[in-house]
Design an enzyme around this catalytic site. Structure first.
Site, PDB file in Angstrom:
ATOM      1  N   CYS A   1      46.433  55.788  58.298  1.00 17.63           N
ATOM      2  CA  CYS A   1      45.564  56.240  59.388  1.00 17.63           C
ATOM      3  C   CYS A   1      45.203  55.075  60.306  1.00 17.63           C
ATOM      4  O   CYS A   1      45.604  53.943  60.081  1.00 17.63           O
ATOM      5  CB  CYS A   1      44.296  56.876  58.836  1.00 17.63           C
ATOM      6  SG  CYS A   1      43.308  55.676  57.945  1.00 17.63           S
TER       7      CYS A   1
ATOM      8  N   ASP B   1      72.074  55.641  32.963  1.00 13.19           N
ATOM      9  CA  ASP B   1      72.231  56.953  33.598  1.00 13.19           C
ATOM     10  C   ASP B   1      73.126  56.901  34.821  1.00 13.19           C
ATOM     11  O   ASP B   1      73.502  57.947  35.340  1.00 13.19           O
ATOM     12  CB  ASP B   1      70.869  57.498  34.062  1.00 13.19           C
ATOM     13  CG  ASP B   1      69.901  57.656  32.913  1.00 13.19           C
ATOM     14  OD1 ASP B   1      70.339  58.134  31.868  1.00 13.19           O
ATOM     15  OD2 ASP B   1      68.732  57.286  33.087  1.00 13.19           O
TER      16      ASP B   1
ATOM     17  N   CYS C   1      43.384  52.220  58.636  1.00 10.31           N
ATOM     18  CA  CYS C   1      44.273  51.343  57.877  1.00 10.31           C
ATOM     19  C   CYS C   1      44.902  50.310  58.805  1.00 10.31           C
ATOM     20  O   CYS C   1      44.958  49.121  58.481  1.00 10.31           O
ATOM     21  CB  CYS C   1      45.403  52.138  57.240  1.00 10.31           C
ATOM     22  SG  CYS C   1      44.865  53.526  56.277  1.00 10.31           S
TER      23      CYS C   1
ATOM     24  N   ASP D   1      66.883  57.427  35.503  1.00  7.72           N
ATOM     25  CA  ASP D   1      66.412  56.205  36.144  1.00  7.72           C
ATOM     26  C   ASP D   1      67.117  54.951  35.652  1.00  7.72           C
ATOM     27  O   ASP D   1      67.107  53.932  36.313  1.00  7.72           O
ATOM     28  CB  ASP D   1      64.910  56.031  35.933  1.00  7.72           C
ATOM     29  CG  ASP D   1      64.606  55.505  34.551  1.00  7.72           C
ATOM     30  OD1 ASP D   1      65.210  56.029  33.596  1.00  7.72           O
ATOM     31  OD2 ASP D   1      63.799  54.587  34.434  1.00  7.72           O
TER      32      ASP D   1
ATOM     33  N   ASP E   1      66.960  62.625  31.879  1.00  8.56           N
ATOM     34  CA  ASP E   1      66.934  61.470  30.995  1.00  8.56           C
ATOM     35  C   ASP E   1      65.500  61.420  30.449  1.00  8.56           C
ATOM     36  O   ASP E   1      64.601  62.020  31.015  1.00  8.56           O
ATOM     37  CB  ASP E   1      67.261  60.219  31.821  1.00  8.56           C
ATOM     38  CG  ASP E   1      66.931  58.955  31.084  1.00  8.56           C
ATOM     39  OD1 ASP E   1      67.371  58.828  29.940  1.00  8.56           O
ATOM     40  OD2 ASP E   1      66.242  58.104  31.662  1.00  8.56           O
TER      41      ASP E   1
END
Lengths: 727, 52
Positions: free
Chosen positions: A43, A630, A46, A626, A446
């Site tokens: 925003c 994999d 920020c 991940d 996984d």
């Protein structure tokens, strides 16, 4: 959509050469600065908080937040380190990560996007002016006035088409040279034919000129192409950001001195220091130190493995407790991490390429349009023996069938869908991923790091005596080992106040010891404490010569995992769990989530071959994983998703990246993907319906520039509006 | 009809001004951070003068 892709890449000519030097200069200047990722900025407050905080720091010249990319670029003198900036931002509540500016430079100077936008803008302005003149002609301007208006239109349209039409001409030329008939060939033909016919008509003071149609055609097509490019670029820049997150540096030890160097500069035989908590930058052998290493990203094992002098470690593993000195056995491209990534590249190239809906459409479309126009020309020539009339009608057919709606049909929907998914925390890396996701009927998960967070959590604390818990809390507080940290957090959440334990000392690779009430106390590995190792992850406490207590840990479920699995099962998908971990934790997790099909102890090749077997049986598999173990499975699956916490090799291999912690958006993604495919098909239907009405009019020789303009705009607008209906 | 001699050049000129303005914004990289620009107008920084 994929038909549009080659046109962009096959178009080196439209990447403008002028100003390239200026851009190069500017880039050099930018690279001298620092780029930080600001994942939580959202925003106006920020922006000003971050900029103000950074600018007041010594040595910082300027700071500029880019909210679209969630990044801040900082120009600072060379002695300002990224760490101090990150610490400052953290203190005001904005977590930040350093990004490698070298990897980001491609998006910073985004020439191709600006080039398309420039052509789009020029076409837009020209279209407005020509439309203005055309309205006068349509409403009945006669003779000399009409000719004047046509001449002015020509003066605007021809240079505009020559400039804005270049992407189409270039890619049509490229596809002709490759002896293919891409979507850009009829587009270019329509543009060129329409403008030359109109020019001829203007010379002959004819009634109809299609300059407005040609320019607005060009404008709508460019709009489709720009949308397509934008969604691609957004995905690419975020993917780059993920890669750039791991700034590749290592602490090299030479002649008793430590220096931080880029990994690329390391050679075999160098010595490297790896601090606790850091990832191994290279493959190597432990020369000095004792510790435990976490291999979960590589193998899926949840239990840490002890490491001592002589242990071989691989790049990507995480050092947990004690500092290690490694001798490099393989660096850079030679590391096992990279060899795995190469395996993935092989798996990927073996995968049959998916033909997108747009591709299939374009394949049928281009030849039929050419045949239709040619047929119109020959029939009218045969009937009337009037070349001018026949060419006019053929041009009208080409203009009317021209795929405005078709070119917008896919990019408009994909842009809307990927924007929606991005807000939910999913990043689409590949254009056809959504279409493939819509076809999925089997989901393979996984375990470690995907369904679970890969971080242990103390379980069953109620069964221990209070005294033991107090001592354990004190000892665990003295170590940075993940089990200790988790135990200490769980105990303090239980309201346990740590006992006063003196002389707390961490023994790297074994545990923590100290003295309490005159007895020596130890918390750590089973054999070091003198306990029987239990099944599953646990740490052991021994007070004096008493019986050892085992503190058991379970791997915490990723938030949203239950909902995701449930929603997928409710949607009729087959859910399978394949894990490299041992049987006990896998079985437990499968029971917890209600997954009936599971396998434990799977090696990477087994995962990949299991997926291949499923796909041979006709299943469309979505792989969610991940770890490095994999990656081959991710690459061979029909479509794949990995969390942002995954190793970059896994993220590279997958089509969609999950940016947040939560798994729940997964089922949303499948739902939105199905919706996307439905909208795309509807859009194709709409543009066909419009052709069904307009083409007979054009073939009958009744099409006027007014009808062409109306049909073109209404079809383009309906298609875009339909895309926006996506929920 | 004589008005055309005046109106057409004027409309073309205005269109041209719009085009030049667009190209200028493009050159100034004003399309790089649409979200940020939308939010920046809400901030209170540099309200009295443009940021140099």
């Amino acid at each position: 959509m994929a038909t549009l892709a080659p046109s962009l890449s096959a178009c080196p000519a439209c990447v403008a050469a002028p100003a390239a030097e200026a851009l190069a200069d500017r880039r050099a200047e930018k690279e001298a600065g620092l780029v930080l990722s600001l994942p939580t900025a959202h925003c106006a407050v920020c922006i000003s908080d971050v900029e103000r905080a950074l600018v007041t720091m010594p040595g910082v010249r300027s700071a500029r937040v880019n909210l679209t990319l969630k990044r801040v670029s900082v120009a600072a003198s060379s002695d300002v380190m990224a760490d101090t900036l990150i610490a400052r931002l953290k203190s005001i509540g904005y977590p930040a990560h350093e990004l490698d500016p070298g990897l980001l430079s491609a998006t910073e100077t985004d020439k191709r996007g600006r080039d398309l936008l420039m052509r789009l803008g020029v076409a837009g302005f020209a279209m407005m002016n020509i439309m203005l003149l055309s309205v006068a002609v349509w409403s009945g301007a006669e003779a000399a006035t009409r000719d004047l208006f046509h001449w002015i239109s020509a003066a605007i349209a021809l240079p505009t088409l020559a400039f804005s039409g270049q992407p189409f001409f270039a890619s049509a030329w490229a596809s002709l040279r490759a002896r293919r008939l891409g979507m850009d060939v009829p587009i270019s033909l329509a543009l060129i034919l329409a403008s030359s016919i109109s020019l001829y008509e203007t010379f002959a003071s004819g009634h109809h000129a299609y300059f407005d149609a040609a320019v607005s055609l060009c404008f709508f097509l460019l709009a489709g192409r720009y949308l397509d490019y934008r969604s691609r670029a957004a995905a690419r820049s975020a993917a780059e950001e993920l890669t750039a997150l791991e700034v590749p540096r290592a602490t090299k030890v030479a002649g008793g001195e430590e220096a931080v160097v880029p990994i690329a500069e390391l050679v075999v035989g160098d010595f490297v220091r790896v601090r606790p908590g850091a990832r191994m930058p290279v493959d190597g052998i432990v020369i000095e130190g004792a510790s435990e290493i976490d291999r979960s990203l590589l193998t899926g094992e949840t239990l840490p493995v002890p490491a001592a002098t002589g242990t071989a470690v691989s790049a990507g593993e995480v050092n947990l407790t004690g500092p290690l000195l490694l001798q490099v056995t393989a660096a850079g491209r030679e590391t096992s991490l990279h060899r795995m990534a190469d395996l993935v590249a092989v798996a990927e190239s073996a995968k049959t390429r998916y033909t997108s809906l747009a591709d299939r459409m374009a394949r049928a479309y281009s030849p039929s349009v050419h045949i239709l126009a040619l047929a119109a020309f020959s029939v009218w020539l045969y009937l009337t023996r009037d070349v001018r009339l026949s060419v006019n009608i053929a041009a009208a057919v080409l203009i009317i069938t021209c795929p405005c709606a078709l070119a917008l049909a896919v990019p408009a929907v994909v842009t809307a869908a990927s924007g929606k998914l991005f807000r939910k925390g999913l990043l689409i890396k590949d254009g056809t991923a959504l279409e493939r996701l819509a076809e999925v009927d089997t989901v393979v998960f996984d375990k470690t790091g995907t369904l679970t967070l890969g971080a242990p959590e103390a379980a069953g604390l109620g069964g221990h005596p209070r005294e033991a818990k107090e001592v354990a809390a004190a000892l665990a507080g003295g170590s940075a080992h993940p089990l200790s940290r988790s135990l200490s957090a769980a105990l303090s959440a239980d309201g346990i106040i740590p006992a006063t334990v003196a002389a707390i000392r961490e023994v790297p690779g074994f545990g923590v010891e100290g003295e309490w009430n005159g007895q020596s106390v130890r918390l750590g590995r089973a054999e070091w404490v003198g306990a029987e190792p239990a099944a599953g992850t646990a740490t052991y406490l021994r007070i004096g010569s008493g019986r050892p207590e085992a503190f058991a840990f379970t791997d915490r479920l990723r938030p949203g995992a239950e909902e995701a699995v449930e929603a997928l099962k409710a949607a009729g998908k087959r859910v399978i769990l394949l894990s490299g971990d041992t049987e006990v934790p896998v079985a437990q997790l499968a029971r917890e989530l209600g997954i009936t099909e599971w396998r434990s102890g799977q090696r990477p090749e087994e995962k990949a071959s299991r997926i291949a077997a499923l796909q041979d049986d006709g299943a469309k598999v979505l792989m969610v994983g991940d770890g490095l173990n994999d990656t081959a499975a991710l690459a061979s699956a029909h479509v794949s998703i990995s969390p942002a916490s995954a190793l970059d090799a896994a993220r590279v291999a997958s089509d969609i990246v999950l940016l947040g912690q939560d798994l729940a958006p997964l089922s949303d993604a499948v739902r939105i993907a199905r919706q996307t495919r439905r909208r795309i098909k509807e859009n194709f239907g709409l543009s066909f319906a419009y052709n069904l009405i307009a083409v007979p009019i054009a073939l009958a020789g009744l099409a006027t520039p007014l009808i062409a303009a109306l049909a073109m705009s209404t079809s383009s607008i309906t298609v875009s509006l339909n895309a926006l209906r996506l929920k | 009809m004589e008005m055309l001699a005046l109106l057409i050049p004027i409309s073309l000129f205005l269109g041209g001004v719009g085009l030049v303005a667009f190209l200028w914004t493009l050159k100034n990289r004003q399309y790089e951070d649409p979200d940020g620009d939308a939010n920046r107008i809400l901030g209170t920084d540099y309200d009295d003068r443009p940021k140099s």
